[in-house]
Design a protein around this motif. Structure first.
Motif, mmCIF file in Angstrom:
data_model
loop_
_atom_site.group_PDB
_atom_site.id
_atom_site.type_symbol
_atom_site.label_atom_id
_atom_site.label_comp_id
_atom_site.label_asym_id
_atom_site.label_seq_id
_atom_site.Cartn_x
_atom_site.Cartn_y
_atom_site.Cartn_z
ATOM 1 N N PHE A 129 10.846 1.756 1.274
ATOM 2 C CA PHE A 129 11.196 3.018 0.625
ATOM 3 C C PHE A 129 11.233 2.776 -0.874
ATOM 4 N N ILE A 130 10.429 3.563 -1.638
ATOM 5 C CA ILE A 130 10.307 3.308 -3.074
ATOM 6 C C ILE A 130 10.680 4.519 -3.917
ATOM 7 N N GLY A 131 11.163 5.588 -3.290
ATOM 8 C CA GLY A 131 11.427 6.823 -4.030
ATOM 9 C C GLY A 131 12.890 7.005 -4.400
ATOM 10 N N LEU A 161 14.156 -7.316 -8.439
ATOM 11 C CA LEU A 161 14.181 -6.153 -9.330
ATOM 12 C C LEU A 161 12.885 -5.357 -9.187
ATOM 13 N N MET A 162 13.015 -4.070 -9.443
ATOM 14 C CA MET A 162 11.858 -3.169 -9.431
ATOM 15 C C MET A 162 11.921 -2.298 -10.670
ATOM 16 N N THR A 163 10.761 -1.924 -11.195
ATOM 17 C CA THR A 163 10.761 -0.956 -12.287
ATOM 18 C C THR A 163 9.529 -0.068 -12.250
ATOM 19 N N ILE A 164 9.713 1.139 -12.790
ATOM 20 C CA ILE A 164 8.603 2.071 -13.043
ATOM 21 C C ILE A 164 8.645 2.329 -14.550
ATOM 22 N N PRO A 165 7.804 1.652 -15.332
ATOM 23 C CA PRO A 165 7.916 1.776 -16.788
ATOM 24 C C PRO A 165 7.376 3.104 -17.304
ATOM 25 N N GLY A 191 4.172 -2.950 -11.157
ATOM 26 C CA GLY A 191 2.726 -2.790 -11.239
ATOM 27 C C GLY A 191 2.241 -1.742 -10.253
ATOM 28 N N MET A 192 1.492 -0.759 -10.781
ATOM 29 C CA MET A 192 0.892 0.295 -9.982
ATOM 30 C C MET A 192 -0.599 0.300 -10.331
ATOM 31 N N THR A 193 -1.322 1.314 -9.896
ATOM 32 C CA THR A 193 -2.769 1.304 -10.117
ATOM 33 C C THR A 193 -3.129 1.067 -11.585
ATOM 34 N N GLU A 194 -2.432 1.731 -12.507
ATOM 35 C CA GLU A 194 -2.821 1.695 -13.919
ATOM 36 C C GLU A 194 -2.373 0.437 -14.668
ATOM 37 N N VAL A 238 2.892 -5.738 -5.956
ATOM 38 C CA VAL A 238 2.361 -4.594 -6.691
ATOM 39 C C VAL A 238 2.290 -3.413 -5.729
ATOM 40 N N ARG A 239 2.633 -2.238 -6.238
ATOM 41 C CA ARG A 239 2.710 -1.029 -5.407
ATOM 42 C C ARG A 239 1.523 -0.130 -5.753
ATOM 43 N N ILE A 240 0.521 -0.137 -4.881
ATOM 44 C CA ILE A 240 -0.741 0.519 -5.224
ATOM 45 C C ILE A 240 -1.024 1.692 -4.285
ATOM 46 N N GLY A 241 -1.158 2.873 -4.866
ATOM 47 C CA GLY A 241 -1.496 4.060 -4.092
ATOM 48 C C GLY A 241 -2.904 4.538 -4.390
ATOM 49 N N THR A 242 -3.088 5.096 -5.591
ATOM 50 C CA THR A 242 -4.344 5.750 -5.971
ATOM 51 C C THR A 242 -5.579 4.873 -5.757
ATOM 52 N N ALA A 243 -5.514 3.616 -6.133
ATOM 53 C CA ALA A 243 -6.705 2.763 -6.045
ATOM 54 C C ALA A 243 -7.103 2.491 -4.599
ATOM 55 N N SER A 270 -6.838 9.783 -5.390
ATOM 56 C CA SER A 270 -5.768 10.498 -6.093
ATOM 57 C C SER A 270 -5.125 11.508 -5.158
ATOM 58 N N ARG A 271 -3.803 11.671 -5.360
ATOM 59 C CA ARG A 271 -3.040 12.601 -4.543
ATOM 60 C C ARG A 271 -3.202 13.998 -5.110
ATOM 61 N N SER A 272 -3.369 15.000 -4.230
ATOM 62 C CA SER A 272 -3.509 16.356 -4.747
ATOM 63 C C SER A 272 -2.180 16.786 -5.363
ATOM 64 N N ALA A 332 0.854 -1.190 0.000
ATOM 65 C CA ALA A 332 0.000 0.000 0.000
ATOM 66 C C ALA A 332 0.891 1.241 0.000
ATOM 67 N N VAL A 333 0.818 2.016 -1.075
ATOM 68 C CA VAL A 333 1.684 3.198 -1.197
ATOM 69 C C VAL A 333 0.994 4.383 -0.528
ATOM 70 N N SER A 334 1.473 4.702 0.676
ATOM 71 C CA SER A 334 0.813 5.693 1.527
ATOM 72 C C SER A 334 1.480 7.062 1.474
ATOM 73 N N LYS A 335 2.323 7.293 0.460
ATOM 74 C CA LYS A 335 2.991 8.598 0.334
ATOM 75 C C LYS A 335 1.966 9.730 0.328
ATOM 76 N N THR A 336 2.272 10.770 1.042
ATOM 77 C CA THR A 336 1.443 11.985 1.199
ATOM 78 C C THR A 336 0.169 11.756 2.022
ATOM 79 N N GLU A 390 6.579 4.259 0.910
ATOM 80 C CA GLU A 390 6.710 5.717 1.002
ATOM 81 C C GLU A 390 7.823 6.145 0.068
ATOM 82 N N ASN A 391 7.693 7.347 -0.532
ATOM 83 C CA ASN A 391 8.851 7.773 -1.313
ATOM 84 C C ASN A 391 9.369 9.169 -1.034
ATOM 85 N N TYR A 392 8.856 9.812 -0.008
ATOM 86 C CA TYR A 392 9.471 11.068 0.421
ATOM 87 C C TYR A 392 9.895 10.881 1.876
HETATM 88 C C1 LIG Z 1 3.347 6.654 -6.238
HETATM 89 C C2 LIG Z 1 4.050 5.391 -6.564
HETATM 90 C C3 LIG Z 1 3.332 4.194 -6.709
HETATM 91 C C4 LIG Z 1 1.819 4.106 -6.630
HETATM 92 O O1 LIG Z 1 1.246 4.652 -7.775
HETATM 93 P P1 LIG Z 1 -0.354 4.674 -8.010
HETATM 94 O O2 LIG Z 1 -0.457 4.987 -9.451
HETATM 95 O O3 LIG Z 1 -0.886 5.747 -7.129
HETATM 96 O O4 LIG Z 1 -0.882 3.341 -7.654
HETATM 97 C C5 LIG Z 1 4.045 3.042 -6.972
HETATM 98 N N1 LIG Z 1 5.388 3.042 -7.085
HETATM 99 C C6 LIG Z 1 6.103 4.172 -6.950
HETATM 100 C C7 LIG Z 1 7.583 4.108 -7.083
HETATM 101 C C8 LIG Z 1 5.466 5.379 -6.693
HETATM 102 O O5 LIG Z 1 6.194 6.494 -6.578
#
Ligand SMILES: *Cc1c(COP(=O)(O)O)cnc(C)c1O
Length: 231
Positions: free
Chosen positions: A78-80, A160-164, A200-203, A216-221, A225-227, A33-37, A56-58
């Motif tokens: 830590f994912i940031g 391994l981790m990726t943000i495509p 894998g993220m929300t989208e 899977v790293r899920i925040g928005t769902a 949505s983060r302001s 659960a990505v709880s950043k912000t 968290e990434n900040y």
């Molecule tokens: C914010 C973030 C997520 C979560 O993204 P959502 O689209 O909100 O699910 C996952 N991974 C990283 C590295 C992020 O910064």
């Protein structure tokens, strides 16, 4: 309006459904659960549903929350992006770091991991899309870096981790995640044990699960949505 409890339970149900659809073992995909912000109260609400792992990434945003919940036995990831001057706090307060992409940062996390704590779990962040604007080690350099990371006694390379880059179709998303999975296989064949694919993220959660994500790293769902000013 759905409650946080309803949203997180819906995500868990969707993960189970996708595990089944794509022939993955039940329970083989962990929800981070990505709880950043997001405030402590929302993390507590997620905890009520059984959630233990939070991303968290900040750093400055995360540290007070980790302190406020320190008696709860949570697992913090830590994912940031990692600035070198933040490695001491990251190594001291987190259980996992998904965004290691260079030797210098790994060295510092190793040196700053407090004595008497278990090794810090790390994932190597890979720039699988070769995007000049994204962080991560280039795929061609990943094996060499992995070989160096396994030498650090206070670190434990988990995967391994990726943000495509953003792509629209399931097929495009799957192709990118498949490339990360194949890179992980190559590294394993070189004799380096790893058990984690953080992708894998929300989208793009479906594509990631189809291609072997174990986290899977899920925040928005979950949290909504983060302001914009919090991004
Ligand atoms: C914010 C973030 C997520 C979560 O993204 P959502 O689209 O909100 O699910 C996952 N991974 C990283 C590295 C992020 O910064």
């Amino acid at each position: 309006m759905k409650t946080l409890t309803e949203r997180i339970n819906a995500i868990r149900a969707r993960i189970s459904e996708l595990e089944q659809q794509y022939g993955r073992d039940p329970g083989s995909v962990m929800l981070l659960a990505v709880s950043k912000t997001r405030p402590v109260a929302e993390i507590r609400a997620a905890m009520q549903t059984g959630q233990r792992d939070f991303g968290e990434n900040y750093l400055q945003d995360a540290l007070p929350k980790i302190a406020a919940l320190s008696d709860q036995g949570l697992c913090w990831h830590f994912i940031g992006p990692i600035q070198s001057n933040k490695t001491r706090d990251i190594a001291a307060h987190f259980d996992w770091v998904h965004s290691v992409d260079r030797l210098k940062v790994a060295q510092r996390l190793n040196d700053h991991r407090p004595a008497g704590t278990p090794p810090l779990n790390i994932c190597l962040q890979v720039n699988i899309s070769h995007d000049p604007n994204k962080s991560g080690v280039m795929p061609a350099d990943a094996l060499a870096l992995a070989k160096q990371l396994v030498e650090f006694p206070a670190l434990r390379l988990r995967g391994l981790m990726t943000i495509p880059v953003h792509t629209e179709t399931l097929a495009e998303q799957r192709a990118i995640f498949r490339a990360l999975h194949e890179l992980a296989e190559t590294i394993r064949q070189a004799g380096i044990a790893m058990d984690t694919l953080s992708m894998g993220m929300t989208e793009d959660m479906e594509a990631a699960i189809a291609e072997g994500a174990t986290m899977v790293r899920i925040g928005t769902a979950i949290f909504g949505s983060r302001s914009a000013h919090n991004e």
